[in-house]
Design a protein around this motif. Structure first.
Motif, short mmCIF file in Angstrom:
data_model
loop_
_atom_site.label_atom_id
_atom_site.label_comp_id
_atom_site.label_asym_id
_atom_site.label_seq_id
_atom_site.Cartn_x
_atom_site.Cartn_y
_atom_site.Cartn_z
N ARG A 44 2.58 100.55 0.46
CA ARG A 44 1.30 100.34 -0.22
C ARG A 44 1.42 99.64 -1.57
N GLU A 113 -5.71 99.83 4.99
CA GLU A 113 -5.93 100.23 3.61
C GLU A 113 -7.40 100.46 3.32
N GLU A 116 -8.32 104.10 2.94
CA GLU A 116 -8.02 104.68 1.63
C GLU A 116 -8.98 104.18 0.56
N ASP A 117 -9.36 102.91 0.63
CA ASP A 117 -10.31 102.37 -0.34
C ASP A 117 -11.66 103.08 -0.22
#
Length: 224
Positions: A44, A113, A116-117
């Protein structure tokens, strides 16, 4: 059935089993504590030296641990960990950590991702993001990686022979070899019974986690 009764009652099979179980559990714990956070960070985050470190880890993963036997022996001796379970745990964890790292990194790379955002937009902090979103999503790969570490430790013979001494510290792999080491002590029926008993725990573990096998290994094999 006489051979099974003999191996369970006249030989310290229980002690051998506990030794292997203890080594497996401690190795899995240490390996996952080191490899999983490292894999997530390299998946990440972008930082100086990242690519160079990945290249180094890739090269290290290409060489078997047995090539560094002499260096490992000197290190373990310096740390006064010869003939101790913790010394062997460090060796096993060091041998498997890079493999688990690459498998977990590939799996983390496959998790979008955007998930997660979106969680951060909803007000999730870093701790909640890891414990409630990332780790549950990565559960298949974590489970399969742990099982592969267990199988490695369960079957490992060379390091346990070199770094442990004394019959009371024998692992199952070493004990199995001792049952047919010479022509005078060789007993194939007893050895076969012990081998089947040794295989059963791993076989049961495999059946328990087989539903995670495809997703845990195929997603972890994605090129990062």
């Amino acid at each position: 059935m006489d051979n099974y009764i003999t191996i369970l009652t006249e030989r310290p099979f229980g002690r051998w089993f506990v030794n292997s179980l203890l080594l497996s559990a401690l190795t899995v714990l240490l390996t996952m504590l080191v490899a999983v956070p490292a894999a997530y960070v390299f998946s990440r985050m972008r930082f100086a030296g990242r690519k160079r470190t990945l290249y180094i880890l890739l090269v290290l993963n290409a060489f078997p641990a047995i090539l560094s036997m002499f260096a490992i022996y000197r290190i373990i001796k310096t740390l006064n960990l010869l003939n101790s379970y913790m010394g062997l745990v460090f060796i096993y964890a060091g041998s498997m950590a890079i493999f688990v790292f690459w498998n977990m990194k590939g799996y983390f790379d496959s998790i979008p991702e955007a998930i997660e955002d979106a969680a951060r937009i909803d007000g999730v902090n870093d701790r909640q993001l890891i414990t409630k979103i990332v780790m549950p999503l990565a559960r298949p790969s974590i489970i399969i990686s742990s099982v592969l570490v267990v199988i490695y430790v369960w079957n490992e013979y060379i390091f346990s022979t070199v770094f442990l001494s004394g019959a009371e510290k024998n692992t199952l792999a070493v004990a199995l070899y001792s049952l047919q080491a010479t022509d005078y002590t060789r007993n194939w029926p007893l050895f076969s019974a012990a081998a089947i008993l040794t295989t059963l725990p791993v076989l049961i573990l495999f059946f328990l986690v087989q539903k995670y096998m495809v997703s845990g290994l195929s997603s972890g094999g994605v090129k990062g």
